[in-house]
Design a protein around this motif. Sequence first.
Motif, PDB file in Angstrom:
ATOM      1  N   GLY A   1    -100.859  13.889 -16.611  1.00 37.83           N
ATOM      2  CA  GLY A   1    -100.542  14.653 -15.881  1.00 37.83           C
ATOM      3  C   GLY A   1    -100.579  16.215 -16.314  1.00 37.83           C
ATOM      4  N   TRP A   2    -100.044  17.710 -15.667  1.00 37.98           N
ATOM      5  CA  TRP A   2    -100.058  18.584 -16.342  1.00 37.98           C
ATOM      6  C   TRP A   2     -99.117  18.959 -16.977  1.00 37.98           C
ATOM      7  CZ3 TRP A   2    -104.924  21.138 -17.257  1.00 37.98           C
ATOM      8  CH2 TRP A   2    -106.242  20.612 -16.253  1.00 37.98           C
ATOM      9  N   THR A   3     -98.996  19.594 -18.216  1.00 40.94           N
ATOM     10  CA  THR A   3     -98.281  19.854 -19.160  1.00 40.94           C
ATOM     11  C   THR A   3     -98.438  20.895 -20.097  1.00 40.94           C
ATOM     12  OG1 THR A   3     -96.068  19.116 -20.188  1.00 40.94           O
ATOM     13  CG2 THR A   3     -98.408  18.330 -21.214  1.00 40.94           C
ATOM     14  N   GLY A   4     -97.083  21.511 -20.748  1.00 42.58           N
ATOM     15  CA  GLY A   4     -97.249  22.857 -21.446  1.00 42.58           C
ATOM     16  C   GLY A   4     -96.361  22.318 -22.807  1.00 42.58           C
ATOM     17  N   GLY A   5     -96.663  23.870 -23.397  1.00 44.03           N
ATOM     18  CA  GLY A   5     -95.384  23.907 -24.628  1.00 44.03           C
ATOM     19  C   GLY A   5     -94.909  25.654 -24.944  1.00 44.03           C
ATOM     20  N   LYS A   6     -93.869  25.877 -25.247  1.00 47.22           N
ATOM     21  CA  LYS A   6     -93.926  27.233 -26.596  1.00 47.22           C
ATOM     22  C   LYS A   6     -93.315  27.452 -27.710  1.00 47.22           C
ATOM     23  CE  LYS A   6     -90.556  28.460 -22.542  1.00 47.22           C
ATOM     24  NZ  LYS A   6     -90.218  29.634 -21.888  1.00 47.22           N
ATOM     25  N   ALA A   7     -93.320  27.982 -28.150  1.00 44.69           N
ATOM     26  CA  ALA A   7     -92.222  28.279 -29.410  1.00 44.69           C
ATOM     27  C   ALA A   7     -92.827  29.818 -30.147  1.00 44.69           C
ATOM     28  CB  ALA A   7     -92.912  27.058 -30.511  1.00 44.69           C
ATOM     29  N   ASN A   8     -91.735  29.838 -31.183  1.00 44.80           N
ATOM     30  CA  ASN A   8     -91.206  30.891 -31.991  1.00 44.80           C
ATOM     31  C   ASN A   8     -91.846  30.670 -33.642  1.00 44.80           C
ATOM     32  OD1 ASN A   8     -91.887  32.363 -29.190  1.00 44.80           O
ATOM     33  ND2 ASN A   8     -89.211  32.737 -29.599  1.00 44.80           N
ATOM     34  N   ALA A   9     -92.415  31.808 -33.699  1.00 42.73           N
ATOM     35  CA  ALA A   9     -92.206  31.578 -35.224  1.00 42.73           C
ATOM     36  C   ALA A   9     -92.449  32.842 -36.151  1.00 42.73           C
ATOM     37  CB  ALA A   9     -93.354  30.877 -36.038  1.00 42.73           C
ATOM     38  N   THR A  10     -91.516  32.825 -37.498  1.00 37.01           N
ATOM     39  CA  THR A  10     -92.146  34.090 -37.961  1.00 37.01           C
ATOM     40  C   THR A  10     -92.170  34.149 -39.331  1.00 37.01           C
ATOM     41  OG1 THR A  10     -89.536  33.614 -39.190  1.00 37.01           O
ATOM     42  CG2 THR A  10     -89.247  35.038 -37.511  1.00 37.01           C
ATOM     43  N   GLY A  11     -92.797  33.003 -39.555  1.00 41.75           N
ATOM     44  CA  GLY A  11     -93.259  32.195 -41.020  1.00 41.75           C
ATOM     45  C   GLY A  11     -94.286  32.200 -40.859  1.00 41.75           C
ATOM     46  N   THR A  12     -94.713  31.017 -41.652  1.00 39.28           N
ATOM     47  CA  THR A  12     -96.327  30.827 -42.012  1.00 39.28           C
ATOM     48  C   THR A  12     -96.594  28.562 -42.230  1.00 39.28           C
ATOM     49  OG1 THR A  12     -96.510  30.047 -44.574  1.00 39.28           O
ATOM     50  CG2 THR A  12     -97.526  32.068 -43.163  1.00 39.28           C
ATOM     51  N   ALA A  13     -95.520  28.388 -41.520  1.00 43.38           N
ATOM     52  CA  ALA A  13     -94.866  26.911 -41.560  1.00 43.38           C
ATOM     53  C   ALA A  13     -95.375  26.469 -39.988  1.00 43.38           C
ATOM     54  CB  ALA A  13     -92.933  26.748 -41.304  1.00 43.38           C
ATOM     55  N   ASP A  14     -95.843  25.014 -40.221  1.00 45.24           N
ATOM     56  CA  ASP A  14     -96.325  24.300 -38.824  1.00 45.24           C
ATOM     57  C   ASP A  14     -95.150  24.800 -37.802  1.00 45.24           C
ATOM     58  OD1 ASP A  14     -98.627  23.620 -40.606  1.00 45.24           O
ATOM     59  OD2 ASP A  14     -98.032  21.834 -40.205  1.00 45.24           O
ATOM     60  N   THR A  15     -95.731  24.269 -36.352  1.00 46.93           N
ATOM     61  CA  THR A  15     -94.221  24.985 -35.080  1.00 46.93           C
ATOM     62  C   THR A  15     -94.928  24.560 -34.232  1.00 46.93           C
ATOM     63  OG1 THR A  15     -94.034  27.307 -35.720  1.00 46.93           O
ATOM     64  CG2 THR A  15     -93.138  26.928 -34.250  1.00 46.93           C
ATOM     65  N   SER A  16     -94.313  23.249 -33.837  1.00 45.36           N
ATOM     66  CA  SER A  16     -94.567  22.636 -32.950  1.00 45.36           C
ATOM     67  C   SER A  16     -94.637  23.179 -31.337  1.00 45.36           C
ATOM     68  CB  SER A  16     -93.350  20.920 -32.955  1.00 45.36           C
ATOM     69  OG  SER A  16     -94.098  20.360 -32.024  1.00 45.36           O
ATOM     70  N   LEU A  17     -95.475  22.972 -30.770  1.00 46.79           N
ATOM     71  CA  LEU A  17     -95.488  23.375 -29.320  1.00 46.79           C
ATOM     72  C   LEU A  17     -95.742  22.027 -28.300  1.00 46.79           C
ATOM     73  CD1 LEU A  17     -99.082  26.381 -29.457  1.00 46.79           C
ATOM     74  CD2 LEU A  17     -96.353  26.594 -29.268  1.00 46.79           C
ATOM     75  N   VAL A  18     -96.096  20.765 -28.916  1.00 47.62           N
ATOM     76  CA  VAL A  18     -95.832  19.402 -28.276  1.00 47.62           C
ATOM     77  C   VAL A  18     -95.849  19.326 -28.790  1.00 47.62           C
ATOM     78  CG1 VAL A  18     -96.940  18.179 -25.820  1.00 47.62           C
ATOM     79  CG2 VAL A  18     -97.037  20.457 -25.860  1.00 47.62           C
ATOM     80  N   ALA A  19     -94.807  18.144 -28.614  1.00 42.47           N
ATOM     81  CA  ALA A  19     -93.972  16.724 -29.553  1.00 42.47           C
ATOM     82  C   ALA A  19     -95.006  15.109 -29.641  1.00 42.47           C
ATOM     83  CB  ALA A  19     -92.803  16.243 -29.058  1.00 42.47           C
ATOM     84  N   ALA A  20     -94.862  14.921 -30.687  1.00 39.02           N
ATOM     85  CA  ALA A  20     -95.815  13.677 -30.259  1.00 39.02           C
ATOM     86  C   ALA A  20     -95.681  12.833 -29.276  1.00 39.02           C
ATOM     87  CB  ALA A  20     -96.037  12.641 -32.025  1.00 39.02           C
ATOM     88  N   LEU A  21     -96.592  12.175 -28.236  1.00 40.13           N
ATOM     89  CA  LEU A  21     -96.373  11.776 -27.090  1.00 40.13           C
ATOM     90  C   LEU A  21     -96.227  10.444 -27.083  1.00 40.13           C
ATOM     91  CD1 LEU A  21     -98.887  14.549 -24.669  1.00 40.13           C
ATOM     92  CD2 LEU A  21     -96.481  14.385 -24.313  1.00 40.13           C
ATOM     93  N   GLY A  22     -96.267   9.661 -28.225  1.00 43.63           N
ATOM     94  CA  GLY A  22     -96.522   8.641 -27.871  1.00 43.63           C
ATOM     95  C   GLY A  22     -96.748   7.291 -27.953  1.00 43.63           C
ATOM     96  N   SER A  23     -97.511   6.178 -28.517  1.00 42.22           N
ATOM     97  CA  SER A  23     -98.231   5.592 -28.347  1.00 42.22           C
ATOM     98  C   SER A  23     -99.783   5.183 -28.139  1.00 42.22           C
ATOM     99  CB  SER A  23     -98.227   3.821 -28.838  1.00 42.22           C
ATOM    100  OG  SER A  23     -99.204   3.065 -29.367  1.00 42.22           O
ATOM    101  N   GLY A  24    -100.893   6.692 -28.179  1.00 49.76           N
ATOM    102  CA  GLY A  24    -102.246   6.255 -26.939  1.00 49.76           C
ATOM    103  C   GLY A  24    -102.059   7.152 -26.759  1.00 49.76           C
ATOM    104  N   VAL A  25    -101.197   8.034 -26.526  1.00 47.61           N
ATOM    105  CA  VAL A  25    -101.499   9.314 -25.643  1.00 47.61           C
ATOM    106  C   VAL A  25    -101.225  10.513 -26.796  1.00 47.61           C
ATOM    107  CG1 VAL A  25     -99.545  10.398 -23.920  1.00 47.61           C
ATOM    108  CG2 VAL A  25     -99.698   8.151 -23.971  1.00 47.61           C
ATOM    109  N   ARG A  26    -101.977  11.605 -26.072  1.00 47.06           N
ATOM    110  CA  ARG A  26    -102.859  13.002 -26.469  1.00 47.06           C
ATOM    111  C   ARG A  26    -102.765  13.983 -25.700  1.00 47.06           C
ATOM    112  NH1 ARG A  26    -108.752  12.482 -28.285  1.00 47.06           N
ATOM    113  NH2 ARG A  26    -109.540  11.912 -25.713  1.00 47.06           N
TER     114      ARG A  26
END
Length: 103
Positions: free
Chosen positions: A1-26
């Motif tokens: 299905g359709w989905t999305g994500g959003k996040a804010n950052a002030t530094g250079t570290a990796d910032t998650s937009l969409v969490a890991a979705l489980g085995s076999g799902v991307r």
Amino acid sequence: GWTGGKANATGTADTSLVAALGSGVRFCMTDYWATNDSATDTSFRFRDGTTDLTERIMVPNKGANQKPIITPICGTANTAFQFAADTGVTTMRVTVGGYITKE
């Protein structure tokens, strides 16, 4: 299905937009929007965990960058879909839209 994500950052570290979705799902990105509240131009990259999925995407100072993507950019299964700014800024805001699929 359709989905999305959003996040804010002030530094250079990796910032998650969409969490890991489980085995076999991307997550596959079909659109993005990015804004930069800083007085400094910057860029960012979309990442599959810690692996770059894109080259640098520029976001001008006090500006934005948005694109619909004709060919979806897909992460690997059970891995967070993230972004990382190339320089620290006041606030970078990134939103993604897309869909969830099984590998």
